[in-house]
Design an enzyme around this catalytic site. Sequence first.
Site, short mmCIF file in Angstrom:
data_model
loop_
_atom_site.label_atom_id
_atom_site.label_comp_id
_atom_site.label_asym_id
_atom_site.label_seq_id
_atom_site.Cartn_x
_atom_site.Cartn_y
_atom_site.Cartn_z
N LYS A 266 11.26 -50.83 8.11
CA LYS A 266 12.31 -51.70 8.68
C LYS A 266 12.90 -52.67 7.66
O LYS A 266 12.33 -52.94 6.63
CB LYS A 266 11.77 -52.41 9.92
N ARG B 12 3.46 -47.38 15.21
CA ARG B 12 4.51 -46.35 15.29
C ARG B 12 5.12 -46.23 13.90
O ARG B 12 5.73 -47.17 13.40
CB ARG B 12 5.55 -46.80 16.32
#
Length: 280
Positions: free
Chosen positions: A220, A254
């Site tokens: 991210k 995840r």
Amino acid sequence: MHWQTRRFRIDLTRPRVMGIVNVTPDSFSDGGRHDDSRAAIAHCERLVAEGADILDLGGESTRPGAPRVDADSEWARIAPVLAAAVTLGVPVSVDTYKPEVMRRALDASADIVNDVQALQLPGALAAVAGSGAGVCLMHMRGEPASMMELAVYGDVVAEVGAFLVQRARAAQEAGIPADAIALDPGYGFAKSAEHNLSLLAGQQRLAELGYPLLVGWSRKRTLGDITGRPVDQRLPASLAAALRAVAAGARVVRVHDVAATVDAVKVWAAVDAAKIPDIA
Ligand code: HH2
């Protein structure tokens, strides 16, 4: 601690790795890589061989500013991949906020609904209730197109925690059993880099809300802000964030890079289980 899903009761006494399969042309880190179903199915098989405990299939990108996809197109992307994924021996989650897609996925034997909107859309609670599916309720604000304008918090940990508890209650009131519910702080969703870091620093408080915590830090933007690395060079940063999240109570991570994360989590779990010798 466990996570009850349709076909599998997932033991969470050790941290679990959820492998991401984006069947989209535009996901932020792997868009276009698995957007034909044959490539996506091969990717599912590879992730299971690498040790993924759960597969998470997504047919619409949720990156900031991503365009919306209608339910029929989203379902058309996911359906053939889901049909193959449910034969691979691991629980399969579908990453969708659309009740219509949830219903179709559950009819096609999906085990878990992973909803970035925490079952807030009309009909979403009803689509999951009674199905026996597990659910991941994630915190975000607004929609991907506009969410960064809503990144304003006083105490981000408290505000995210209050929202998640409220959504877990709504899910239980709708008939979803408590042990089918996992919570997710939603790193990167309507949050600045500073918010994401404060949330991780204070994440243990969220892990104590009474539900297993699932987190997604993989590749991210905040990791790019910290390291200066582009999205395809964020594996070390992603591993560090995943382990920090596990240390702060996350039970499911995840990730895109399953093999590396499985190794990292194994080392973390081995140390966690080791005994400290008594000093005579
Ligand atoms: N992050 C993304 C998508 N879905 N679901 C949960 N529960 N938690 C997350 O942190 C999360 C999520 C965004 O990552 P990715 O799937 O790689 O990208 P895109 O949304 O662009 O497909």
